[in-house]
Write a protein that holds these residues in place. Structure first.
Motif, PDB file in Angstrom:
ATOM      1  N   GLY A 172       0.720  -1.319   0.330  1.00  0.00           N
ATOM      2  CA  GLY A 172       0.309  -0.120  -0.190  1.00  0.00           C
ATOM      3  C   GLY A 172       1.061   1.107   0.108  1.00  0.00           C
ATOM      4  O   GLY A 172      -0.071   2.707  -0.249  1.00  0.00           O
ATOM      5  N   GLN A 173       2.259   1.085  -0.019  1.00  0.00           N
ATOM      6  CA  GLN A 173       3.245   2.152  -0.150  1.00  0.00           C
ATOM      7  C   GLN A 173       3.931   2.612  -1.491  1.00  0.00           C
ATOM      8  O   GLN A 173       4.226   1.569  -1.877  1.00  0.00           O
ATOM      9  N   TYR A 174       3.884   3.282  -2.773  1.00  0.00           N
ATOM     10  CA  TYR A 174       4.408   3.419  -3.594  1.00  0.00           C
ATOM     11  C   TYR A 174       4.975   4.529  -3.372  1.00  0.00           C
ATOM     12  O   TYR A 174       4.604   5.765  -3.101  1.00  0.00           O
ATOM     13  N   SER A 175       6.334   4.557  -3.882  1.00  0.00           N
ATOM     14  CA  SER A 175       7.629   5.608  -4.450  1.00  0.00           C
ATOM     15  C   SER A 175       7.960   5.685  -5.277  1.00  0.00           C
ATOM     16  O   SER A 175       8.055   4.450  -6.561  1.00  0.00           O
ATOM     17  N   ASP A 176       8.477   6.621  -5.788  1.00  0.00           N
ATOM     18  CA  ASP A 176       9.011   7.167  -7.540  1.00  0.00           C
ATOM     19  C   ASP A 176      10.367   7.764  -7.022  1.00  0.00           C
ATOM     20  O   ASP A 176      10.444   8.683  -5.965  1.00  0.00           O
ATOM     21  N   PHE A 177      11.225   7.742  -7.442  1.00  0.00           N
ATOM     22  CA  PHE A 177      13.298   8.275  -7.550  1.00  0.00           C
ATOM     23  C   PHE A 177      13.531   8.408  -8.198  1.00  0.00           C
ATOM     24  O   PHE A 177      13.831   7.273  -8.863  1.00  0.00           O
ATOM     25  N   THR A 178      13.854   9.588  -8.959  1.00  0.00           N
ATOM     26  CA  THR A 178      14.393   9.598 -10.449  1.00  0.00           C
ATOM     27  C   THR A 178      15.093  10.624 -10.798  1.00  0.00           C
ATOM     28  O   THR A 178      15.397  11.505  -9.518  1.00  0.00           O
ATOM     29  N   MET A 179      16.659  10.373 -10.853  1.00  0.00           N
ATOM     30  CA  MET A 179      17.802  11.359 -11.374  1.00  0.00           C
ATOM     31  C   MET A 179      18.131  11.552 -12.560  1.00  0.00           C
ATOM     32  O   MET A 179      17.792  10.941 -13.528  1.00  0.00           O
ATOM     33  N   VAL A 180      18.845  12.809 -12.944  1.00  0.00           N
ATOM     34  CA  VAL A 180      19.210  13.570 -14.116  1.00  0.00           C
ATOM     35  C   VAL A 180      21.009  13.828 -13.746  1.00  0.00           C
ATOM     36  O   VAL A 180      21.041  15.136 -13.809  1.00  0.00           O
ATOM     37  N   PRO A 181      21.691  12.735 -14.118  1.00  0.00           N
ATOM     38  CA  PRO A 181      23.130  13.317 -13.750  1.00  0.00           C
ATOM     39  C   PRO A 181      23.634  14.281 -14.438  1.00  0.00           C
ATOM     40  O   PRO A 181      24.007  15.007 -14.050  1.00  0.00           O
ATOM     41  N   ALA A 182      23.028  14.894 -15.857  1.00  0.00           N
ATOM     42  CA  ALA A 182      23.562  15.527 -16.574  1.00  0.00           C
ATOM     43  C   ALA A 182      23.032  17.262 -16.068  1.00  0.00           C
ATOM     44  O   ALA A 182      24.029  17.638 -16.781  1.00  0.00           O
ATOM     45  N   ARG A 183      22.265  17.050 -15.821  1.00  0.00           N
ATOM     46  CA  ARG A 183      21.363  18.289 -15.132  1.00  0.00           C
ATOM     47  C   ARG A 183      22.120  18.107 -13.984  1.00  0.00           C
ATOM     48  O   ARG A 183      21.200  19.582 -13.454  1.00  0.00           O
ATOM     49  N   ASP A 184      21.939  17.857 -12.923  1.00  0.00           N
ATOM     50  CA  ASP A 184      21.799  18.255 -11.060  1.00  0.00           C
ATOM     51  C   ASP A 184      20.279  18.375 -10.805  1.00  0.00           C
ATOM     52  O   ASP A 184      20.248  18.834 -10.407  1.00  0.00           O
ATOM     53  N   PHE A 185      19.953  17.363 -11.019  1.00  0.00           N
ATOM     54  CA  PHE A 185      18.409  17.341 -10.892  1.00  0.00           C
ATOM     55  C   PHE A 185      17.895  15.732  -9.779  1.00  0.00           C
ATOM     56  O   PHE A 185      18.177  14.612 -10.552  1.00  0.00           O
ATOM     57  N   ALA A 186      17.228  15.778  -9.459  1.00  0.00           N
ATOM     58  CA  ALA A 186      15.980  14.726  -9.023  1.00  0.00           C
ATOM     59  C   ALA A 186      14.493  14.827  -8.834  1.00  0.00           C
ATOM     60  O   ALA A 186      14.745  16.105  -8.166  1.00  0.00           O
ATOM     61  N   VAL A 187      14.189  13.752  -8.503  1.00  0.00           N
ATOM     62  CA  VAL A 187      13.001  14.209  -8.308  1.00  0.00           C
ATOM     63  C   VAL A 187      11.816  12.907  -7.296  1.00  0.00           C
ATOM     64  O   VAL A 187      13.026  11.645  -7.724  1.00  0.00           O
ATOM     65  N   LEU A 188      11.644  13.391  -6.502  1.00  0.00           N
ATOM     66  CA  LEU A 188      11.063  11.942  -5.543  1.00  0.00           C
ATOM     67  C   LEU A 188       9.650  12.065  -5.244  1.00  0.00           C
ATOM     68  O   LEU A 188       9.506  13.318  -5.153  1.00  0.00           O
ATOM     69  N   SER A 189       8.983  11.022  -4.926  1.00  0.00           N
ATOM     70  CA  SER A 189       7.540  11.329  -4.434  1.00  0.00           C
ATOM     71  C   SER A 189       7.366   9.816  -3.825  1.00  0.00           C
ATOM     72  O   SER A 189       7.996   8.717  -4.108  1.00  0.00           O
ATOM     73  N   MET A 190       6.954  10.249  -2.082  1.00  0.00           N
ATOM     74  CA  MET A 190       6.182   8.433  -1.422  1.00  0.00           C
ATOM     75  C   MET A 190       4.573   8.837  -1.422  1.00  0.00           C
ATOM     76  O   MET A 190       4.553   9.958  -0.685  1.00  0.00           O
ATOM     77  N   THR A 191       3.564   8.135  -1.673  1.00  0.00           N
ATOM     78  CA  THR A 191       2.881   7.633  -1.646  1.00  0.00           C
ATOM     79  C   THR A 191       2.319   6.937  -0.809  1.00  0.00           C
ATOM     80  O   THR A 191       2.843   5.822  -0.584  1.00  0.00           O
ATOM     81  N   ASN A 192       0.706   7.137   0.337  1.00  0.00           N
ATOM     82  CA  ASN A 192       0.976   5.956   1.206  1.00  0.00           C
ATOM     83  C   ASN A 192      -0.300   5.000   0.569  1.00  0.00           C
ATOM     84  O   ASN A 192      -1.149   5.201   1.496  1.00  0.00           O
ATOM     85  N   SER A 193      -0.949   5.721  -1.032  1.00  0.00           N
ATOM     86  CA  SER A 193      -2.466   4.553  -0.976  1.00  0.00           C
ATOM     87  C   SER A 193      -1.781   4.347  -2.551  1.00  0.00           C
ATOM     88  O   SER A 193      -1.104   4.194  -3.607  1.00  0.00           O
ATOM     89  N   GLY A 194      -2.707   3.378  -2.599  1.00  0.00           N
ATOM     90  CA  GLY A 194      -2.727   2.033  -3.657  1.00  0.00           C
ATOM     91  C   GLY A 194      -3.722   1.876  -4.621  1.00  0.00           C
ATOM     92  O   GLY A 194      -4.459   2.272  -3.866  1.00  0.00           O
ATOM     93  N   PRO A 195      -4.086   1.356  -5.727  1.00  0.00           N
ATOM     94  CA  PRO A 195      -3.005   1.252  -6.652  1.00  0.00           C
ATOM     95  C   PRO A 195      -2.875   2.695  -7.086  1.00  0.00           C
ATOM     96  O   PRO A 195      -2.339   3.089  -7.645  1.00  0.00           O
ATOM     97  N   ASN A 196      -3.855   3.843  -6.779  1.00  0.00           N
ATOM     98  CA  ASN A 196      -3.736   5.167  -7.695  1.00  0.00           C
ATOM     99  C   ASN A 196      -2.062   6.312  -6.851  1.00  0.00           C
ATOM    100  O   ASN A 196      -2.081   6.735  -7.591  1.00  0.00           O
ATOM    101  N   GLY A 197      -1.942   5.914  -6.056  1.00  0.00           N
ATOM    102  CA  GLY A 197      -0.293   5.999  -5.817  1.00  0.00           C
ATOM    103  C   GLY A 197       0.744   6.003  -7.118  1.00  0.00           C
ATOM    104  O   GLY A 197       1.786   7.693  -6.711  1.00  0.00           O
ATOM    105  N   SER A 198       0.677   5.220  -7.138  1.00  0.00           N
ATOM    106  CA  SER A 198       1.323   4.644  -8.589  1.00  0.00           C
ATOM    107  C   SER A 198       1.388   5.539  -9.474  1.00  0.00           C
ATOM    108  O   SER A 198       2.259   6.298 -10.280  1.00  0.00           O
ATOM    109  N   GLU A 199       0.368   5.844 -10.669  1.00  0.00           N
ATOM    110  CA  GLU A 199      -0.211   6.708 -11.034  1.00  0.00           C
ATOM    111  C   GLU A 199       0.189   8.604 -10.741  1.00  0.00           C
ATOM    112  O   GLU A 199       0.733   9.077 -11.453  1.00  0.00           O
ATOM    113  N   LEU A 200      -0.079   8.628  -9.567  1.00  0.00           N
ATOM    114  CA  LEU A 200       0.313  10.095  -9.161  1.00  0.00           C
ATOM    115  C   LEU A 200       1.744  10.697  -9.305  1.00  0.00           C
ATOM    116  O   LEU A 200       2.517  11.103  -9.585  1.00  0.00           O
TER     117      LEU A 200
END
Length: 478
Positions: free
Chosen positions: A319-347
């Motif tokens: 019931g917990q879904y997370s996403d973790f993405t980096m763009v090393p060439a641009r010194d960029f990262a975005v993360l999202s952690m949710t506690n709801s499924g399955p809709n958290g994955s789409e978010l």
């Protein structure tokens, strides 16, 4: 922040900056999708940005904030891999050495596999045995050793090194390598090698520690909008190395900054060499067409979007879904952690897409669908299975539909909510290896492909990053 105390870290958390654009996007997506709670963060141009919304639990609600711990699931595999790389740096582990060099008692159903599998093959998901093995071997310090002893039960689905198929069991075994080399439990070795040197005081493994803090619990949202809490809360201790840790958004962003910086902690101290950090982000196995991306590095999952290389690894627990993405060439990262499924994955997917386009101008486009008749589509219909799940592909009104659900073993590990069936339209797209994409619903955008042998016979379906074997005609239960 090497050696910083929990108090020092909490002071840092209180200085986190909530930004209006990220908060507005998160609020809009959360309201549209009905997600219970979310914590998100972005690193861009030397600046941290955060946003929080919702509650930790529908039954015992607390506002999600900068102190809230979420399970981040399989992003933890990159922690395990980094610990291995620190041992490589010290000359204590060789990535290309057989696993038995460090875990001599390791056995597999096919004896030659145990003799030949290397440490690297554990970290890039090419070991080939059934990977979704969540045996509960207790909470003692021998949990991981007992788990590894039971891996002899696992079937060998593909030849060693032949195919990328997502493998939790392999990462658990990598955790055992760490235990044997360091002489510590996995959790203590992780604290000594990684978490303390990086000042990650809000990254925790044991439920007994986490329950004294503000933490998120998993939920499932039914089609009628009903939201229920998922139980059990924690995964078995034996699979901690595959994805059993929890953290705040700030600790997760600090993890991104460590890898983007080439191996330095927030205080500037060198922890891992830049050479080894960059090596982790280079392809070691091809998996084009997979839901996981284009290639695997050393645990990192790699894909190219709009001409830019992305390095990341999300996670799913009960019931917990997370996403973790980096763009090393641009010194960029975005993360999202949710506690709801399955809709958290789409978010998570949509927030990551928004962040890449909003901050970097990197736009991800959907593939063009193939339009085929029922006769052509029927070739793909059938039942596909892994050790943990079943997927039934049927043809309905000129459209492929996949219905998936967990087997009893997975349900026992992840709770009753895991057995709920999900129906998703599956659209074939142009390309090699019969690629497809999920076109609607919580899994929208997830890619995969149908696997064939050299003679062109359909053998399986690469779905959710796993190779599921075709076992017969579709028989979707009521």
């Amino acid at each position: 922040m090497t050696g910083s105390s929990a108090g020092d870290r909490s002071a840092h958390l209180r200085r986190t900056t909530v930004t209006e654009d990220l908060q507005a996007e998160l609020d809009a997506l959360s309201a549209e999708l009905g997600v219970t709670g979310v914590a998100a963060g972005i690193w861009h141009e030397g600046r941290e940005s955060y946003a929080f919304t919702g509650v930790t639990s529908v039954t015992n609600p607390l506002p999600v904030d900068e102190r809230t711990l979420f399970q981040f699931g399989s992003t933890g595999k990159t922690f395990t891999a980094t610990a291995i790389m620190l041992l490589v740096q010290d000359g204590r582990v060789d990535l290309h050495a057989p696993v038995r060099t460090y875990v001599p008692e390791f056995k597999t159903k096919q004896p030659d596999v145990a003799e030949q599998v290397t440490v690297l093959q554990l970290l890039n998901h090419t070991a080939g045995w059934d990977g979704d093995f969540f045996a509960d071997t207790g909470n003692g310090d021998d949990a991981l050793a007992n788990y590894v002893a039971r891996m002899v039960e696992l079937d060998q689905v593909t030849p060693l090194g032949a195919t990328v198929s997502y493998n939790n069991a392999s990462l658990a075994l990598a955790g055992r390598v760490i235990e044997r080399v360091t002489g510590s439990t996995f959790e203590q070795a992780m604290r000594d090698l990684v978490l303390d040197p990086l000042g990650l005081a809000d990254t925790l493994s044991f439920p007994g520690q986490i329950m004294t803090r503000r933490f998120a619990v998993g939920h499932t949202r039914a089609d009628d909008g009903t939201v229920t809490v998922n139980e059990p809360w924690a995964l078995p201790r034996a699979v901690t190395a595959a994805g059993g840790m929890s953290a705040t958004a700030a600790d997760q962003l600090a993890w991104a900054r460590f890898h983007l910086s080439g191996g330095t902690a927030l205080d500037g101290s060198r922890v891992l060499s830049e050479e080894l950090v960059r090596l982790m982000q280079q392809p070691t196995a091809d998996m084009r067409g997979s839901a996981l991306g284009d290639a695997v590095g050393i645990s990192w999952l790699l894909r190219e979007v709009d001409g830019v290389q992305l390095v990341g690894h999300g996670g799913t627990t009960n019931g917990q879904y997370s996403d973790f993405t980096m763009v090393p060439a641009r010194d960029f990262a975005v993360l999202s952690m949710t506690n709801s499924g399955p809709n958290g994955s789409e978010l998570n997917t949509r927030l990551t897409r928004w962040a890449l386009e909003h901050h970097l101008g990197v736009r991800e486009t959907d593939p063009q669908p193939l339009v085929l008749g029922d006769d052509a589509l029927t070739v793909y219909a059938g039942r596909y299975e892994t050790v943990a799940s079943i997927a039934e592909v049927t043809v309905e009104a000129g459209q492929l539909v996949v219905t998936s659900w967990a087997k009893a073993a997975m349900t026992a590990a992840l709770g009753d909510k895991a057995e709920e069936k999900r129906r998703m339209p599956l659209t074939l797209v142009a390309g090699e290896r019969d690629p497809f994409v999920i076109s609607e619903g919580p899994g929208k955008g997830m890619r995969g492909y149908f696997a064939r042998d050299d003679a062109g016979r359909l053998l399986g379906m690469h779905f959710g990053g796993r190779l599921a074997s075709r076992v017969g005609a579709a028989q979707v239960p009521a």
